[in-house]
Write an enzyme that holds these catalytic residues in place. Structure first.
Site, PDB file in Angstrom:
ATOM      1  N   CYS A   1      24.185  27.899  12.643  1.00  0.00           N
ATOM      2  CA  CYS A   1      24.386  28.616  13.909  1.00  0.00           C
ATOM      3  C   CYS A   1      25.556  29.597  13.798  1.00  0.00           C
ATOM      4  CB  CYS A   1      24.629  27.611  15.028  1.00  0.00           C
ATOM      5  SG  CYS A   1      24.909  28.375  16.638  1.00  0.00           S
ATOM      6  N   CYS A  11      27.737  29.981  16.908  1.00  0.00           N
ATOM      7  CA  CYS A  11      28.640  28.850  17.136  1.00  0.00           C
ATOM      8  C   CYS A  11      29.807  28.856  16.163  1.00  0.00           C
ATOM      9  CB  CYS A  11      27.896  27.528  16.937  1.00  0.00           C
ATOM     10  SG  CYS A  11      26.270  27.466  17.642  1.00  0.00           S
ATOM     11  N   ASP A  12      29.516  29.081  14.896  1.00  0.00           N
ATOM     12  CA  ASP A  12      30.523  28.833  13.856  1.00  0.00           C
ATOM     13  C   ASP A  12      31.092  30.100  13.220  1.00  0.00           C
ATOM     14  OD1 ASP A  12      30.142  26.168  14.289  1.00  0.00           O
ATOM     15  OD2 ASP A  12      28.670  25.926  12.688  1.00  0.00           O
TER      16      ASP A  12
HETATM   17  C1  FAD Z   1      26.310  22.878  13.336  1.00  0.00           C
HETATM   18  C2  FAD Z   1      26.044  23.289  14.746  1.00  0.00           C
HETATM   19  C3  FAD Z   1      27.081  23.809  15.484  1.00  0.00           C
HETATM   20  C4  FAD Z   1      26.858  24.186  16.801  1.00  0.00           C
HETATM   21  N1  FAD Z   1      27.898  24.674  17.515  1.00  0.00           N
HETATM   22  C5  FAD Z   1      27.719  25.064  18.799  1.00  0.00           C
HETATM   23  C6  FAD Z   1      28.790  25.562  19.561  1.00  0.00           C
HETATM   24  O1  FAD Z   1      29.921  25.669  19.076  1.00  0.00           O
HETATM   25  N2  FAD Z   1      28.530  25.935  20.830  1.00  0.00           N
HETATM   26  C7  FAD Z   1      27.266  25.851  21.375  1.00  0.00           C
HETATM   27  O2  FAD Z   1      27.106  26.185  22.550  1.00  0.00           O
HETATM   28  N3  FAD Z   1      26.234  25.386  20.668  1.00  0.00           N
HETATM   29  C8  FAD Z   1      26.416  24.993  19.402  1.00  0.00           C
HETATM   30  N4  FAD Z   1      25.361  24.536  18.665  1.00  0.00           N
HETATM   31  C9  FAD Z   1      24.036  24.488  19.297  1.00  0.00           C
HETATM   32  C10 FAD Z   1      23.965  23.267  20.228  1.00  0.00           C
HETATM   33  O3  FAD Z   1      24.359  22.127  19.511  1.00  0.00           O
HETATM   34  C11 FAD Z   1      22.556  23.093  20.764  1.00  0.00           C
HETATM   35  O4  FAD Z   1      22.151  24.273  21.427  1.00  0.00           O
HETATM   36  C12 FAD Z   1      22.507  21.936  21.757  1.00  0.00           C
HETATM   37  O5  FAD Z   1      22.998  20.761  21.177  1.00  0.00           O
HETATM   38  C13 FAD Z   1      21.093  21.706  22.256  1.00  0.00           C
HETATM   39  O6  FAD Z   1      21.132  20.639  23.103  1.00  0.00           O
HETATM   40  P1  FAD Z   1      19.836  19.754  23.396  1.00  0.00           P
HETATM   41  O7  FAD Z   1      20.300  18.678  24.313  1.00  0.00           O
HETATM   42  O8  FAD Z   1      18.722  20.603  23.802  1.00  0.00           O
HETATM   43  O9  FAD Z   1      19.408  19.146  21.990  1.00  0.00           O
HETATM   44  P2  FAD Z   1      20.198  18.332  20.868  1.00  0.00           P
HETATM   45  O10 FAD Z   1      21.657  18.476  20.966  1.00  0.00           O
HETATM   46  O11 FAD Z   1      19.516  18.715  19.606  1.00  0.00           O
HETATM   47  O12 FAD Z   1      19.835  16.820  21.197  1.00  0.00           O
HETATM   48  C14 FAD Z   1      18.530  16.346  20.995  1.00  0.00           C
HETATM   49  C15 FAD Z   1      18.516  14.865  21.245  1.00  0.00           C
HETATM   50  O13 FAD Z   1      17.161  14.400  21.230  1.00  0.00           O
HETATM   51  C16 FAD Z   1      17.105  13.196  20.482  1.00  0.00           C
HETATM   52  N5  FAD Z   1      15.719  13.025  20.010  1.00  0.00           N
HETATM   53  C17 FAD Z   1      15.004  13.822  19.184  1.00  0.00           C
HETATM   54  N6  FAD Z   1      13.775  13.309  18.996  1.00  0.00           N
HETATM   55  C18 FAD Z   1      13.719  12.156  19.725  1.00  0.00           C
HETATM   56  C19 FAD Z   1      12.716  11.156  19.943  1.00  0.00           C
HETATM   57  N7  FAD Z   1      11.494  11.229  19.390  1.00  0.00           N
HETATM   58  N8  FAD Z   1      13.022  10.104  20.733  1.00  0.00           N
HETATM   59  C20 FAD Z   1      14.237  10.013  21.337  1.00  0.00           C
HETATM   60  N9  FAD Z   1      15.201  10.931  21.172  1.00  0.00           N
HETATM   61  C21 FAD Z   1      14.950  11.978  20.371  1.00  0.00           C
HETATM   62  C22 FAD Z   1      18.156  13.363  19.411  1.00  0.00           C
HETATM   63  O14 FAD Z   1      18.551  12.106  18.861  1.00  0.00           O
HETATM   64  C23 FAD Z   1      19.266  14.031  20.220  1.00  0.00           C
HETATM   65  O15 FAD Z   1      20.035  13.056  20.867  1.00  0.00           O
HETATM   66  C24 FAD Z   1      25.562  24.098  17.370  1.00  0.00           C
HETATM   67  C25 FAD Z   1      24.502  23.577  16.611  1.00  0.00           C
HETATM   68  C26 FAD Z   1      24.742  23.163  15.322  1.00  0.00           C
HETATM   69  C27 FAD Z   1      23.616  22.576  14.519  1.00  0.00           C
END
Ligand code: FAD
Length: 327
Positions: A150, A153-154
């Site tokens: 990302c 983000c980084d």
């Molecule tokens: C290295 C990195 C750095 C980042 N830094 C930033 C930043 O600085 N600022 C920023 O705004 N964004 C950042 N992002 C992006 C941000 O992390 C994502 O946009 C955000 O986390 C998305 O949130 P979400 O809740 O949609 O999904 P996620 O955070 O991906 O959470 C998904 C969840 O679903 C669960 N899950 C998946 N499949 C299943 C299943 N079958 N059954 C039950 N649970 C399941 C997982 O275990 C997890 O808990 C970064 C991403 C990465 C990879």
């Protein structure tokens, strides 16, 4: 096995910013709410070090700390977070719903990898999307120590440093363009000799002298122990190998939404994202009434924690309204 024969109002699948925010909203609306955490409790932010763009922290905050605090907030409000994975959703809805008999409506059954089966009236899918990684040795170990999925983000952590982006599509080009504004030098490594991005995006990259294009290049080895030091690249046409010393590597070869388990049930785009927005009354609803989606699993554009959290709030409010309208 039924999990204590409880019927939940909402089961939230995923414990990232989208799922946990949805849980906060639903439990505060007095809904019987459960979160299933999946394999990554706290979601993607738990693999990053510092988060600088989450409002309210003048000096940034740790990704793990932010997500642990968010989980604690959810628990303090009385929501259980179960460490389990959803394997399958069975839709037992009465097609004539909504009706006047709340007891007979519903119901989704959710099969968990532990063997438990949950029953719920509504579901919020917040399973996120992962970066498609290269699959090379050392890659996983060096995520957060030079390797990232990302740039938005980084990127700021690599101010005035030398970085490389892998990929040739829009995301790779946007990443390279963004990084060129903060980094000393950017390599764009692409396995072909032309970009797949839209012409405008590609033109911007081709004309940017700060971005050195490495055509026909495939990264074959990641070099570094404690942190990333270089990548070894092979030219797929000439077979020539070279080592590129870099401080940062941004992998932009695509994202994979965690939506496989939904494919038989709800409408999913070809690239795996959940389709929402077809119902004006409930914009976060999927093609199946009662199943809502939030965060990165339905958002291929923004992919930011704050946006995911916002969409979690929207899905929770939509679910609450949908449940109220069943009565
Ligand atoms: C290295 C990195 C750095 C980042 N830094 C930033 C930043 O600085 N600022 C920023 O705004 N964004 C950042 N992002 C992006 C941000 O992390 C994502 O946009 C955000 O986390 C998305 O949130 P979400 O809740 O949609 O999904 P996620 O955070 O991906 O959470 C998904 C969840 O679903 C669960 N899950 C998946 N499949 C299943 C299943 N079958 N059954 C039950 N649970 C399941 C997982 O275990 C997890 O808990 C970064 C991403 C990465 C990879």
């Amino acid at each position: 096995m039924n999990d204590g024969k409880q019927i939940f109002d909402t089961v939230i699948i995923g414990s990232g910013p989208a799922g946990l925010t949805a849980a906060i909203y639903n439990v505060r609306a007095n809904l019987k709410t459960l979160v299933i955490s999946g394999n990554t409790p706290g979601g993607q932010l738990t693999v990053t070090t510092t988060v600088d763009n989450w409002p309210g922290f003048p000096n940034g905050t740790g990704g793990i700390k932010l997500m642990m605090d968010m989980q604690q907030q959810v628990r303090n409000l009385g929501v259980e977070i179960q460490n389990d994975n959803v394997l399958k959703i069975i839709n037992n809805q009465n097609p004539s719903t909504p009706n006047n008999n709340q007891e007979t409506i519903i119901n989704f059954q959710i099969e968990l990898s532990s063997g438990k089966i949950l029953t719920t009236k509504a579901i919020i899918v917040a399973t996120g999307a992962g970066a498609k990684w290269l699959g090379l040795p050392k890659e996983k170990e060096l995520i957060g120590r030079g390797i990232s999925g990302c740039a938005t983000c980084d990127g700021m952590f690599f101010r005035d440093k030398v970085v490389a982006v892998i990929g040739g599509g829009n995301v790779a080009c946007e990443d390279a363009d963004f990084l060129a504004k903060v980094c000393k030098k950017v390599y764009l490594i692409h396995r072909r000799d032309e970009l797949r991005a839209t012409p405008i995006e590609a033109k911007r990259i081709l004309e940017n002298s700060k971005i050195e294009k490495v055509w026909d290049g495939v990264v074959e080895e990641i070099v570094g122990e404690e942190k990333l030091e270089a990548v070894k690249i092979r030219n797929v046409k000439t077979g020539e190998n070279k080592t590129l010393p870099i401080d940062g590597l941004f992998v932009a070869i695509g994202r994979i939404p965690a939506t496989d388990f939904l494919k038989e049930l709800v409408e999913i785009k070809e690239n795996g994202y959940v389709v929402v927005g077809k119902n004006n009354e409930y914009p976060s609803m999927s093609s199946v009434p009662g199943i809502f989606a939030a965060g990165d699993c339905m958002d291929e554009v923004y992919r930011q924690a704050i946006v995911a959290a916002g969409s979690g709030a929207k899905a929770a409010l939509d679910a609450e309204r949908w449940l109220n309208n069943l009565k």
